[in-house]
Design a protein around this motif. Structure first.
Motif, PDB file in Angstrom:
ATOM      1  N   PRO A 206      32.603  44.759  38.724  1.00  0.00           N
ATOM      2  CA  PRO A 206      34.308  44.053  38.711  1.00  0.00           C
ATOM      3  C   PRO A 206      34.185  43.690  40.503  1.00  0.00           C
ATOM      4  CG  PRO A 206      34.494  45.293  36.892  1.00  0.00           C
ATOM      5  CD  PRO A 206      33.550  45.189  37.535  1.00  0.00           C
ATOM      6  N   VAL A 207      34.232  42.322  41.223  1.00  0.00           N
ATOM      7  CA  VAL A 207      33.851  41.911  42.672  1.00  0.00           C
ATOM      8  C   VAL A 207      35.863  41.503  42.924  1.00  0.00           C
ATOM      9  CG1 VAL A 207      32.874  40.651  44.413  1.00  0.00           C
ATOM     10  CG2 VAL A 207      32.161  42.195  42.649  1.00  0.00           C
ATOM     11  N   LEU A 208      35.745  42.394  43.938  1.00  0.00           N
ATOM     12  CA  LEU A 208      37.246  41.207  44.293  1.00  0.00           C
ATOM     13  C   LEU A 208      37.213  41.409  46.337  1.00  0.00           C
ATOM     14  CD1 LEU A 208      40.417  40.500  45.001  1.00  0.00           C
ATOM     15  CD2 LEU A 208      40.729  42.740  45.936  1.00  0.00           C
ATOM     16  N   HIS A 209      37.040  39.288  46.936  1.00  0.00           N
ATOM     17  CA  HIS A 209      36.768  39.029  47.941  1.00  0.00           C
ATOM     18  C   HIS A 209      37.448  39.006  48.453  1.00  0.00           C
ATOM     19  CE1 HIS A 209      34.389  35.837  50.946  1.00  0.00           C
ATOM     20  NE2 HIS A 209      34.962  37.393  51.474  1.00  0.00           N
ATOM     21  N   LEU A 210      38.273  39.670  49.759  1.00  0.00           N
ATOM     22  CA  LEU A 210      39.405  38.675  50.352  1.00  0.00           C
ATOM     23  C   LEU A 210      38.584  38.329  51.535  1.00  0.00           C
ATOM     24  CD1 LEU A 210      41.594  42.260  49.956  1.00  0.00           C
ATOM     25  CD2 LEU A 210      41.590  39.994  48.777  1.00  0.00           C
ATOM     26  N   GLN A 234      36.497  37.919  41.303  1.00  0.00           N
ATOM     27  CA  GLN A 234      37.636  38.006  42.396  1.00  0.00           C
ATOM     28  C   GLN A 234      37.834  37.447  43.315  1.00  0.00           C
ATOM     29  OE1 GLN A 234      41.411  39.658  40.917  1.00  0.00           O
ATOM     30  NE2 GLN A 234      40.284  40.990  38.956  1.00  0.00           N
ATOM     31  N   VAL A 235      38.316  35.574  43.696  1.00  0.00           N
ATOM     32  CA  VAL A 235      38.459  35.804  45.576  1.00  0.00           C
ATOM     33  C   VAL A 235      39.371  35.527  45.807  1.00  0.00           C
ATOM     34  CG1 VAL A 235      37.970  33.360  44.833  1.00  0.00           C
ATOM     35  CG2 VAL A 235      37.541  33.954  47.462  1.00  0.00           C
ATOM     36  N   SER A 236      39.928  35.886  47.118  1.00  0.00           N
ATOM     37  CA  SER A 236      41.573  36.029  47.085  1.00  0.00           C
ATOM     38  C   SER A 236      41.584  35.313  49.523  1.00  0.00           C
ATOM     39  CB  SER A 236      42.639  36.896  47.214  1.00  0.00           C
ATOM     40  OG  SER A 236      44.166  36.649  47.576  1.00  0.00           O
ATOM     41  N   ALA A 256      46.409  43.978  47.102  1.00  0.00           N
ATOM     42  CA  ALA A 256      45.484  43.424  46.402  1.00  0.00           C
ATOM     43  C   ALA A 256      44.500  44.036  46.336  1.00  0.00           C
ATOM     44  CB  ALA A 256      45.145  42.857  47.664  1.00  0.00           C
ATOM     45  N   ILE A 257      44.085  45.251  46.863  1.00  0.00           N
ATOM     46  CA  ILE A 257      43.092  46.248  46.916  1.00  0.00           C
ATOM     47  C   ILE A 257      43.736  46.733  45.663  1.00  0.00           C
ATOM     48  CG2 ILE A 257      41.296  47.972  47.644  1.00  0.00           C
ATOM     49  CD1 ILE A 257      41.944  46.685  50.219  1.00  0.00           C
ATOM     50  N   GLU A 258      44.721  47.475  46.047  1.00  0.00           N
ATOM     51  CA  GLU A 258      45.163  49.194  45.136  1.00  0.00           C
ATOM     52  C   GLU A 258      45.314  47.681  43.186  1.00  0.00           C
ATOM     53  OE1 GLU A 258      46.831  52.346  42.942  1.00  0.00           O
ATOM     54  OE2 GLU A 258      45.757  51.899  45.333  1.00  0.00           O
ATOM     55  N   LYS A 259      46.191  46.869  43.556  1.00  0.00           N
ATOM     56  CA  LYS A 259      46.414  46.728  42.333  1.00  0.00           C
ATOM     57  C   LYS A 259      44.783  46.457  41.167  1.00  0.00           C
ATOM     58  CE  LYS A 259      47.670  41.544  39.947  1.00  0.00           C
ATOM     59  NZ  LYS A 259      47.933  39.723  40.595  1.00  0.00           N
TER      60      LYS A 259
END
Length: 262
Positions: A206-210, A234-236, A256-259
């Motif tokens: 799982p990846v999040l890009h902020l 995911q991207v935001s 956003a990171i904690e969520k």
């Protein structure tokens, strides 16, 4: 501040907060861990945070010989092992994302998620490879670096942000900027793009890009399209304008990171 030896090189880092997965903050090339001061302080209210200075950067020792992204991964591994954290989520600024991907390759499930900050996750746009080459040219590197600084500082006039870019990043000499240009160029040449490298991980992570830059709506649309066919991504787009949004919206980023991690 804690220190650890990475193949004989002294690596300095911060260790605050409690709870796993721990967050491991990875700065980009030619910049110290100070870039994460405000963001890591907020994140440490909820979980353990580790923030590293790469070899040759910040408070860490300066090696006499050359080094590359693989050595930075060794530095991060040394901090992880010394911390005794079992689960670690890298929070990687810009091209430190290549190190984050390498950590997932090396440690597998101990790296359960990745957070990427303000990175060119698509294939490098036309002007970028040329800029990376110019950084490796002793006659052109300063002009190219200053052009990058001007682009990165677009947006509000924030004293801490300006100081970090012009004084902290501006303190690194030609050999470090040339090294950065070489290592980043090689990474894109080998992988094609960060999204292609991430898609090649098996199993996927799982990846999040902020991110804040670029403003181009097509950049967000391309990532959203990728996410539709790769649900682990995911991207935001942040409500910020510079290349270092942690100086503009640290609260928004910490939430956003904690969520995502929780």
């Amino acid at each position: 501040m804690p220190e650890v030896q990475s193949h004989g090189i002294r690596i300095s880092y911060d260790d605050h907060g409690q709870g796993e997965p721990a967050l491991l903050f990875l700065p980009g090339w030619c910049g110290s861990r100070r870039v994460f001061d405000e963001l890591s302080e907020r994140c440490a209210q909820r979980r353990r945070t580790l923030t590293i200075d790469w070899r040759g950067h910040g408070s860490s020792a300066r090696p006499t010989g050359d080094f590359g992204a693989s050595d930075l991964a060794d530095d991060a591994l040394a901090v992880i092992e010394t911390s005794k954290a079992e689960l670690v989520v890298p929070v990687a600024l810009s091209h430190a994302g290549w190190v984050a991907i390498e950590l997932r390759r090396r440690l597998g499930a101990r790296i359960p998620k990745l957070v990427l900050l303000d990175w060119i996750v698509l294939e490098a746009p036309p002007p970028f490879p040329g800029a990376l080459q110019s950084l490796q040219d002793s006659a052109q590197w300063q002009q190219t670096r200053d052009q990058l600084f001007s682009m990165w500082l677009q947006g509000p006039d924030i004293a801490g942000l300006t100081h970090y870019v012009r004084e902290d990043m501006g303190s690194y000499p030609f050999d470090m900027w040339a090294r950065a240009g070489r290592e980043i160029s090689q990474a894109y040449a080998k992988a094609g793009s960060p999204l292609k490298a991430l898609a090649g991980l098996d199993p996927p992570v799982p990846v999040l890009h902020l991110y804040a830059q670029p403003e181009d709506p097509g950049y967000l649309a391309a990532q959203t399209s990728f996410s539709a066919s790769h649900p682990w991504f995911q991207v935001s787009k942040l409500n910020a304008h510079s290349h270092f949004p942690m100086y503009e919206v640290p609260d928004e980023m910490a939430k956003a990171i904690e969520k995502f991690v929780a």
